[in-house]
Design a protein around this motif. Sequence first.
Motif, mmCIF file in Angstrom:
data_model
loop_
_atom_site.group_PDB
_atom_site.id
_atom_site.type_symbol
_atom_site.label_atom_id
_atom_site.label_comp_id
_atom_site.label_asym_id
_atom_site.label_seq_id
_atom_site.Cartn_x
_atom_site.Cartn_y
_atom_site.Cartn_z
ATOM 1 N N LYS A 277 0.833 -1.215 0.000
ATOM 2 C CA LYS A 277 0.000 0.000 0.000
ATOM 3 C C LYS A 277 0.860 1.254 0.000
ATOM 4 O O LYS A 277 0.548 2.239 -0.684
ATOM 5 N N THR A 278 1.946 1.225 0.756
ATOM 6 C CA THR A 278 2.851 2.375 0.799
ATOM 7 C C THR A 278 3.507 2.589 -0.561
ATOM 8 O O THR A 278 3.603 3.722 -1.052
ATOM 9 N N SER B 85 2.301 1.707 -3.480
ATOM 10 C CA SER B 85 1.269 2.230 -4.384
ATOM 11 C C SER B 85 1.093 3.726 -4.194
ATOM 12 O O SER B 85 1.062 4.490 -5.167
ATOM 13 N N TRP B 86 0.970 4.152 -2.968
ATOM 14 C CA TRP B 86 0.760 5.570 -2.664
ATOM 15 C C TRP B 86 1.937 6.420 -3.130
ATOM 16 O O TRP B 86 1.760 7.444 -3.790
ATOM 17 N N ARG C 263 2.398 6.172 -7.167
ATOM 18 C CA ARG C 263 1.296 6.690 -7.974
ATOM 19 C C ARG C 263 0.997 8.163 -7.725
ATOM 20 O O ARG C 263 0.462 8.839 -8.598
ATOM 21 N N HIS C 264 1.315 8.639 -6.515
ATOM 22 C CA HIS C 264 0.813 9.964 -6.156
ATOM 23 C C HIS C 264 1.830 10.927 -5.537
ATOM 24 O O HIS C 264 1.586 12.121 -5.509
ATOM 25 N N LYS C 265 2.938 10.437 -5.017
ATOM 26 C CA LYS C 265 3.799 11.308 -4.209
ATOM 27 C C LYS C 265 5.172 11.589 -4.785
ATOM 28 O O LYS C 265 5.620 12.722 -4.787
ATOM 29 N N SER D 32 8.905 7.246 4.672
ATOM 30 C CA SER D 32 7.918 6.192 4.956
ATOM 31 C C SER D 32 8.531 4.799 4.943
ATOM 32 O O SER D 32 7.942 3.861 5.477
ATOM 33 N N ARG E 195 -7.330 10.800 -11.214
ATOM 34 C CA ARG E 195 -6.379 9.881 -11.834
ATOM 35 C C ARG E 195 -6.194 10.208 -13.307
ATOM 36 O O ARG E 195 -6.945 10.973 -13.892
#
Length: 195
Positions: free
Chosen positions: A10-11, A13-14, A17-19, A38, A119
Motif C-alpha cells: 500500500k505504501t 502504491s501511494w 502513484r501519487h507522491k 515512509s 487519476r
Amino acid sequence: MPATDVHLSKTLSWLLRHKLQVSTDGYISVANLLNHESLKGKYTVADIKRVVETNNKQRFTLRYKNNTLEICANQGHSIKYVDLYLIPILTSDGIEAIHGTYYHNWTKIKTEGLSRMQRNHIHFAIGLPDNKSVISGMRRQVEVFIYVNLNLAILDGIKFYKSSNGVILSSGNDRGIIEPKYFLKVCDVNGKSLF
C-alpha cells in the motif's frame, strides 16, 4: 500476504502513484525509494522484490536500467506526466471492459458517466472478480458491474489501453468522462439488470 507486506504494498502504491517524482515512464530507483521517510530503515531491497513478486494483482514492475534496480506502479497514477508503456486497443476483438463500483455511486454514474476523477485513467477489468484470469482492475467487494461498449466508444474517438498487468485503461473524453451512452449493460452482483 503478511501484514507487513500488505503495508509495504500500500505504501509503494501511494508513493509511486501519487507522491514521488518518478521518470516519465513511471520508474524510480529502488535505492531512492528506500530513502523515503515512509520506508527508510523499515524495509530492504529484498522486501520490495518479495512484494512485487507475490502481489496477486501485479501492481508493480521491476527492471534493471544501467545496473540500477528500478520500480514502477503499473497503473493508477495521479501524476500527470507519467507516460507508462500501454498497448492501444483499436477494436474490442472480444475483450470485455468492466468497471466495478458500488450502489452508492451508481445513481450519479448512470446520469453523468464514469469519471477518471484525479487519476489519469478510468480502470476496467477484463472479466468479473470470480474469473481466475482477472488479476487486477476492480476490487473484489464491488456491487455493480458496468460493461462498456468498446467498439462504439473507440469509433467515437475514446482511447483505451491495456496495461502490463491486464487492466484496461481510458482517460475518457476531453472532460475525463465515459458517458452512459457507451454502457453496454449494467448489473449488480446478483445479476439484476440496472440499466
